[in-house]
Design an enzyme around this catalytic site. Structure first.
Site, short mmCIF file in Angstrom:
data_model
loop_
_atom_site.label_atom_id
_atom_site.label_comp_id
_atom_site.label_asym_id
_atom_site.label_seq_id
_atom_site.Cartn_x
_atom_site.Cartn_y
_atom_site.Cartn_z
N CYS A 1 35.76 35.88 40.37
CA CYS A 1 34.32 36.06 40.16
C CYS A 1 33.56 34.77 40.47
O CYS A 1 33.39 34.45 41.64
CB CYS A 1 34.05 36.57 38.75
N HIS B 1 37.10 41.52 38.87
CA HIS B 1 37.92 40.99 37.78
C HIS B 1 39.24 41.76 37.73
O HIS B 1 39.28 42.86 37.18
CB HIS B 1 37.20 41.12 36.45
N GLU C 1 41.60 41.28 35.83
CA GLU C 1 42.00 41.37 34.42
C GLU C 1 41.19 42.39 33.64
O GLU C 1 41.51 42.69 32.49
CB GLU C 1 41.88 40.00 33.75
#
Length: 640
Positions: free
Chosen positions: A530, A615, A617
């Protein structure tokens, strides 16, 4: 924690009305707890500076945790002086719920001069500013901005407090805790729908860890006058604003769970939380932790559902847009003690849907709406009214739900509603639905640089699942630059709020310089996520532009180096790459995965470094572990 049975609720209520000792009455819907009872605690109230000072013993301690306590995490917060007060229970009892309702005073409590401190039109303008100036400029994905209903209860006393508690018990449904807490200086009466954090079996000698539960609730369906219907509920479940809102707060609370749940866990849901005036959607996060309950309480201050995401920067945004301090609003009650085996216990609701009355009868009922990129200002105003309705109905300021109308069938029982909820779960990353601890064959030690977004806790969990050891360090930690350049393993430039092109921002200046040095001199792998991706793209000469519509909490299907991936974005800025730029990058051995329509760069990769705008994650990225493993495999020290 053990409580002493009391045969007659009438005797207990009579004693509360006759003396001036601090007290609390709690009706808790904690799993495994008898919901047909009300717990009574009486004893002295002490004030403490920090959560770590709260005593943990066989007798329960009930802490009133103000919002300003978040300063213990190093976050910026307006210090309004609201104390961390703890009722240390000298006497406890369990009262039958039905008898308690009969024994409590039932008179009407009159409120004078009642009004919101921020008018509806003014709140609409705040919504517009936050969406435009905060979310639109990359300060975060969502923010909760408070307004407060204020008034006066002349001659307010203990009988009034108990009468309000009775009305909430009788009139509000679905609350996690319904409570009245009287400290002598102030009274809190509320019906909170939401778990802040719950822990059982913590701190024991077995080393097995305690069970930690968090309960992110977001998305608000306001019941129409005729009551909720399955069709209306289905429209609510299909609303992109409501769907994105819940996904974002799940991500935010997973950040906390990855910090305190250091022994793994699972995500359960989504489910419906049905109340008298509205229905929410919710998930439940369950993990296991080796931490002390007071550490768990500290590290989970405070939920994204009442602050925003990322929480650190949300505190700054709250400071810019709210009037006055928050007091206990968005803080927590916390019942702390020991179980029969000596394990620590913690049961804590978020302090929302609560009336705060001081000794002079001054009343405050704070409420807030979660503002996201899709927010409609008038809709957010209506949401604040709906959230206040339960408490204001108990105060007689708003009409309560009709008891003459026959109850319609529960729309939550409709199979179409169940299918819609199951469909939401199907759109979440399987990795987080089971939160696996370790898998894969990568080796090495990753250093993750946190740029003020605890998504790095989730990144660390994901990286550990590949076999890596992981250290997370804040960008402003002394010696970070030297440590990053000397690190003999992959360095991960993590996400964070802000404009990557803002040369006046000291954080961005430092990270831009560090990124340039890492690209030039680090030979052990570099991954940007990001903001980290945008910094790498800028160093490669690509322009960074502000997106016309922020992608905060957006799940998209993208082209990713020859295949499609479903990923979650949290960005208001993006790198752009045209044909000429792509050719120049290719000549330097850099591949770019771009949106064919806009030229926005989703990912970059080359020998020794890679970056992604999305992202991996996030709970919105369906196959994040594989994406990260493949990108890190290009680094020599992580090849299996």
């Amino acid at each position: 924690m053990s409580l002493t049975p009391l045969s007659r609720a009438g005797d207990a209520v009579a004693r509360l009305l006759a003396d001036d000792r601090p007290f609390a009455l709690l009706h808790r819907r904690t799993p495994g707890h008898d919901q047909d009872t009300v717990e009574l605690l009486t004893g002295p109230v002490r004030e403490y500076a920090t959560l770590a000072e709260i005593p943990v013993g066989e007798r329960p301690a009930l802490a009133l945790v103000p919002f300003r306590q978040i300063r213990e995490r190093g976050f910026d917060v307006r210090d309004d002086g609201t104390p961390l007060s703890v009722l240390l229970a000298a006497e406890t009892a369990v009262l039958p719920l039905s008898e308690t309702l009969t024994a409590l005073p039932a008179h009407r409590v009159e409120v004078a001069d009642g009004a919101f401190d921020v008018a509806d039109g003014e709140y609409e303008e705040i919504v517009r500013r936050v969406v435009r100036d905060e979310i639109g400029r990359g300060e975060g994905a969502n923010f909760v901005i408070r307004r407060t209903f204020t008034g006066r209860i002349d001659g307010f006393g203990r009988a009034d407090a108990l009468a309000l508690f009775r009305r909430l018990l009788a009139g509000e449904s679905g609350a996690y805790w319904t409570f009245v807490v009287h400290t002598g200086e102030r009274t809190l009466v509320g019906a909170s729908p939401e778990v802040h954090v719950r822990m059982s079996g913590g701190g024991g000698a077995s080393g097995a860890g305690g069970t930690v539960v968090m309960n992110p609730i977001s998305g608000t369906f306001r019941h129409p006058d005729g009551g909720p219907t399955a069709e209306a509920l289905l429209r609510f479940l299909d609303d992109p604003k409501e769907r994105d809102e819940l996904s974002m707060v799940v991500d935010e609370e997973l950040k906390m769970m990855c910090t305190v749940g250091d022994m793994g866990g699972v995500v359960v849901g989504p489910r419906l939380k049905e109340m008298a005036h509205l229905t929410h959607t919710e998930y439940e996060l369950r993990g296991r932790s080796s931490l002390d309950v007071r550490e768990v309480l500290r590290e989970t201050m405070f939920a994204a559902t009442v602050t925003g995401s990322p929480v650190r920067n949300a505190c700054r945004v709250i400071e810019r847009h709210e009037v006055g301090g928050r007091g206990y609003y968005a803080g927590a009650l916390a019942l702390i003690g020991l179980d029969a085996n000596g394990g620590q216990t913690l049961d804590s609701p978020i302090l929302i849907r609560t009336a705060d009355v001081d000794a002079r009868g001054n009343l405050r009922v704070p409420v807030g709406a979660t503002l996201v990129r899709h927010s409609d200002p008038a809709g957010e105003v209506a949401e604040t009214h709906a959230k206040a309705a339960g408490v204001l109905a108990a105060l007689g300021v708003r009409p309560g739900p009709s008891r003459r109308r026959p109850k319609p069938p529960r729309p939550a029982d409709d199979p179409r509603v169940r299918a819609a909820l199951d469909g939401r779960r199907a759109g979440l990353a399987p990795f987080w639905l089971r939160m696996q601890e370790r898998a894969g064959g990568a080796r090495g030690h990753a250093l993750v640089i946190d740029a003020e977004d605890a998504f790095t806790a989730m990144l660390a969990h994901l990286l550990r699942s590949t076999g890596l050891e992981v250290t997370v360090r804040p960008y402003d930690e002394p010696g970070l630059r030297r440590a990053a350049l000397a690190h003999t393993g992959p360095v991960v430039l993590g996400p964070g709020p802000g404009d990557p092109g803002d040369a006046d921002d000291p954080k961005m200046r430092f990270l831009r310089e560090l990124t340039a040095e890492l690209l030039r001199g680090h030979r052990h792998g570099l991954l940007g996520v990001c903001l980290g991706h945008e910094l790498i793209a800028a160093e490669l000469g690509l322009p960074i532009v502000r997106k016309e519509s922020p992608y905060q909490g957006a799940q998209e299907r993208i082209a990713f180096f020859g295949r499609e991936e479903t990923v979650g974005f949290y960005n208001s800025f993006a790198a752009r790459c045209g044909e000429a730029e792509a050719a120049a990058l290719a000549a330097r051995g850099v591949e770019a995965a771009c949106d064919p329509a806009t030229g926005e760069v989703h990912a970059l990769r080359a020998a020794g470094f890679a970056s992604v705008q999305f992202h991996p994650e996030s709970v919105l990225t369906l196959d994040g572990p594989r994406v990260v493993s493949e990108l890190l495999a290009r680094s020599p020290l992580t090849r299996s």
